[in-house]
Design an enzyme around this catalytic site. Structure first.
Site, short mmCIF file in Angstrom:
data_model
loop_
_atom_site.label_atom_id
_atom_site.label_comp_id
_atom_site.label_asym_id
_atom_site.label_seq_id
_atom_site.Cartn_x
_atom_site.Cartn_y
_atom_site.Cartn_z
CG ASP A 1 7.27 60.14 -1.39
OD1 ASP A 1 7.15 60.77 -0.33
OD2 ASP A 1 8.37 59.73 -1.83
CB SER B 1 2.77 66.52 17.95
OG SER B 1 3.20 65.73 19.04
CE1 TYR C 1 5.70 62.84 15.23
CE2 TYR C 1 5.65 63.84 17.40
CZ TYR C 1 4.98 63.28 16.32
OH TYR C 1 3.61 63.20 16.34
CE LYS D 1 3.65 65.73 13.79
NZ LYS D 1 2.65 65.78 12.69
#
Length: 267
Positions: free
Chosen positions: A60, A146, A159, A163
């Site tokens: 994890d 990304s 997100y 990123k």
């Protein structure tokens, strides 16, 4: 058994998608690969597919204790770490910003951003204690950014923040460790044909045809294409590259005209 004269790579999120494609690519290049994933059974099976020179470990990346234990297991098995690929990630919540919840927001940041930090910190301790290798220095770290790192994707707050943070951390770590012989770079993929994207398409979150039309190259990437870019940045072929972000997005972030400016896709 310790492997003292071979190159060793760790790939997180290695059970499928880009991570699995990258593990396969690095194994083909002769690396001993430690495949890490939250899904221990799945990643162990992937390691078996690659062969006895590789291992799969449950990890994890949001847990400091789990990361520390995984790195210790890699060192017991191989005795060294030359490359780290920080690929582990999850999808963010969809829908209006006003309807999003902070728990889901925090989880996305934890996996992408905290995970990249914890893995890099733990692996860098090993790399910095090692003797530099000819052409490789003390090691190479490749992070996954990304298109969301640099452009706006409506409602994808967590997100995008995560990123963007990965790119900032990439540059900071690259600057800190360059003279110690550790290179840190990032790739920034566009839309990739993974199981995760297929599920988003199935549920109507992603419109594959519209994405293909908006992408100058007219299609999504295959995971193996992202893996090629990752393998390059990890390798001695990129020996003078650090702190860089390599877009692997089919021209998505380069394109600034209306979609109608693109010609029809030729099958």
């Amino acid at each position: 058994m310790q492997i003292q004269n071979e190159t060793v790579a760790i790939v997180t999120g290695a059970a499928d998608g880009i991570g699995w494609a990258t593990a396969q690519r690095l194994a083909a290049d002769g690396y001993h690969v430690a495949l890490l994933d939250l899904r221990g059974e799945a990643v162990s099976a992937r390691a078996v597919e690659l062969g006895s020179a590789h291992i799969g470990l449950a990890c994890d990346v949001t847990s400091e204790a789990s990361v520390t234990a995984a790195i210790a297991s890699v060192m017991v098995k191989f005795g060294r770490i030359d490359v780290l690929i920080n690929n582990a990630g999850i999808s963010d919540q969809t829908g209006s910003t006003l309807e999003q919840n902070v728990e889901a927001f925090d989880r996305v940041l934890a996996v992408h951003l905290r995970g990249t930090f914890l893995m890099s910190q733990s692996v860098a301790k090993v790399m910095l204690a090692a003797e530099p290798a000819q052409g490789r220095g003390r090691g190479s770290i490749v992070n996954l950014g990304s298109i969301a790192s640099t452009i706006g994707l409506p409602s994808r707050n967590a997100y995008s923040a995560a990123k963007a943070g990965v790119l900032g951390m990439t540059r900071a770590m690259a600057s800190e460790w360059a003279r110690a012989g550790i290179r840190v770079n990032a790739v920034a993929p566009g839309y990739v044909r993974t199981a995760l994207v297929a599920e988003l398409e199935r549920t109507g979150v992603v419109d594959a045809k519209r994405i293909a039309h908006r992408t100058p190259m007219g299609r999504m990437a295959e995971p193996a294409e992202i893996a090629e870019a990752i393998a390059f940045l990890a390798s001695p072929k990129a020996s003078y590259i650090t702190g860089a972000v390599l877009p692997v997005d089919g021209g998505w972030t380069a394109f600034g005209a209306p979609e109608s400016a693109l010609p029809d896709i030729i099958a």
